[in-house]
Design an enzyme around this catalytic site. Structure first.
Site, PDB file in Angstrom:
ATOM      1  N   CYS A 155      -4.156  53.621  54.206  1.00  0.00           N
ATOM      2  CA  CYS A 155      -3.942  54.236  52.934  1.00  0.00           C
ATOM      3  C   CYS A 155      -5.145  54.500  52.262  1.00  0.00           C
ATOM      4  O   CYS A 155      -5.533  55.576  51.840  1.00  0.00           O
ATOM      5  CB  CYS A 155      -2.887  53.521  52.287  1.00  0.00           C
ATOM      6  SG  CYS A 155      -3.380  51.686  51.870  1.00  0.00           S
ATOM      7  N   HIS A 166      -2.051  49.034  48.238  1.00  0.00           N
ATOM      8  CA  HIS A 166      -1.958  50.265  48.704  1.00  0.00           C
ATOM      9  C   HIS A 166      -2.747  51.255  47.788  1.00  0.00           C
ATOM     10  O   HIS A 166      -3.057  51.088  46.785  1.00  0.00           O
ATOM     11  CB  HIS A 166      -0.343  50.793  48.387  1.00  0.00           C
ATOM     12  CG  HIS A 166       0.021  52.023  49.110  1.00  0.00           C
ATOM     13  ND1 HIS A 166      -0.482  52.323  50.272  1.00  0.00           N
ATOM     14  CD2 HIS A 166       0.759  52.867  48.630  1.00  0.00           C
ATOM     15  CE1 HIS A 166       0.133  53.419  50.705  1.00  0.00           C
ATOM     16  NE2 HIS A 166       0.811  54.089  49.719  1.00  0.00           N
ATOM     17  N   ASN A 170       1.768  60.018  47.643  1.00  0.00           N
ATOM     18  CA  ASN A 170       1.896  58.985  48.717  1.00  0.00           C
ATOM     19  C   ASN A 170       1.486  59.515  49.989  1.00  0.00           C
ATOM     20  O   ASN A 170       1.308  60.683  50.386  1.00  0.00           O
ATOM     21  CB  ASN A 170       3.135  58.131  48.789  1.00  0.00           C
ATOM     22  CG  ASN A 170       2.942  56.790  49.060  1.00  0.00           C
ATOM     23  OD1 ASN A 170       1.944  56.455  49.703  1.00  0.00           O
ATOM     24  ND2 ASN A 170       4.226  56.096  49.087  1.00  0.00           N
TER      25      ASN A 170
END
Length: 344
Positions: free
Chosen positions: A110, A286, A306
């Protein structure tokens, strides 16, 4: 006037109170979903195809979430005219990267994805659309590794180091596994879901290994430009101020930014609405891309992209409450400025 509006919105955010329950941190599965949906009305939780055990492989160690020290923050300016709503997709509609949702698959990449996404956006914006492309998360993930670099590949990495790597080493082009776009597209295939009508195989038991760093193009489409000639560079990389108005000003001025936050079990069950942590244990860290903000029924929020593909959340996006540093999201913003003159 905007300052008064900002004060009122922060007050509205501060007034959000989720009824406590002593068992809430331990809730999981359907019990967690039922609790979240009964305890508040800001957002809706729902069953996800991918189980919790697989979601944790998309996350990184919380050690990569260290908030910036005040002395490290460079971007501190505040605009005199901050709108109530802003969406980078509307502001810069011709930039192909801004409306692109990627899929990191079964790897804690990520930090590299959010960086590559925001850097792609900023390169297009700074060049007024002349450099309109997707920059490679794979280039960052595979090559910016080691003790004195970004971190540990699929196990996680420091967002600010990803941006510093871009300044020093540059990034080549690269899109998704499916499209094989650019010089170095993502090499890890989606897994365990049906996305855009395509059913992908089950995810492996273990986290995917970090791809090997190579100084050549890897696209199956036989990309013509040599690796070193495909590099795009940054001129600066920096931390953004922790105040809401500083983050907004940075996005208004230069484009989307990268942030990192703590993920709790209720977050991956998110389907729609303005997220605020309600129940469930911490699963890890994240990194994502903030591209705007707005207000929903009096609740201020950040608009966030995302990297769990378009089947998750609001077609790959989510909204999270703004002004409360929810899950640490406002204390770890990073960004940078492209060096267009150095573009190969």
């Amino acid at each position: 006037m905007w300052k008064l509006s900002a004060i009122l919105l922060v007050a509205a955010a501060s007034a959000v109170v989720i009824p406590g329950h002593r068992e809430a941190p331990a809730l999981t599965g359907q019990a967690l979903i039922d609790y979240v949906n009964s305890a508040q009305k800001l957002w809706t939780a729902g069953h996800q195809v991918i189980p919790k055990e697989k979601i944790t492989k998309k996350l990184m160690d919380v050690k990569y979430l260290v908030p910036h020290k005040d002395e490290d923050i460079v971007a501190t300016e505040v605009s005199d005219a901050i709108p109530d709503h802003f969406d980078a997709r509307d502001q810069w509609p011709n930039c192909m990267s801004i409306n692109n949702i990627r899929d990191q698959s079964d790897c804690g990449s990520c930090w590299a994805f959010a960086a590559a996404e925001a850097i792609s956006d900023r390169t297009c914006i700074a060049s007024n659309g002349a450099v309109n492309t997707l920059l490679s998360s794979e280039d960052l993930l595979s090559c910016c590794t080691g003790m004195f670099s970004c971190g540990n590949g699929c196990e996680g990495g420091y967002p600010i180091q990803a941006w510093k790597w871009w300044v020093k080493h540059g990034l080549v082009t690269g899109g998704s596994y499916e499209t094989q776009f650019g010089c170095k597209p993502y090499s890890i295939a989606p897994c365990g879901e049906t996305v855009n009508g395509v059913k992908w195989p089950a995810c492996p038991e273990d986290t995917e290994p970090t791809p090997k760093c190579v100084d050549s193009c890897t696209s199956k489409n036989n990309y013509a430009t040599p690796y070193l000639q495909d590099k795009h560079f940054g001129s600066t990389a920096y931390a953004v101020g922790k105040k809401v108005e500083q983050i907004q000003t940075e996005i208004l001025t230069n484009g989307p930014i990268e942030v990192a936050f703590t993920v709790y079990e209720d977050f991956y069950q998110y389907t729609t609405g303005v997220y605020v942590h309600t129940a469930g244990a911490s699963l890890g860290g994240h990194a994502v891309k903030i591209l705007g903000w707005g207000v929903d029924n009096g609740t201020p929020y950040w608009l966030v992209a995302n990297s769990w593909n378009v089947a998750w959340g609001e077609k790959g996006y989510f909204r999270i409450i703004r002004g409360l540093n929810e899950c640490g999201i406002e204390h770890s913003a990073v960004a940078g400025i492209p060096d267009l003159a150095r573009h190969n």
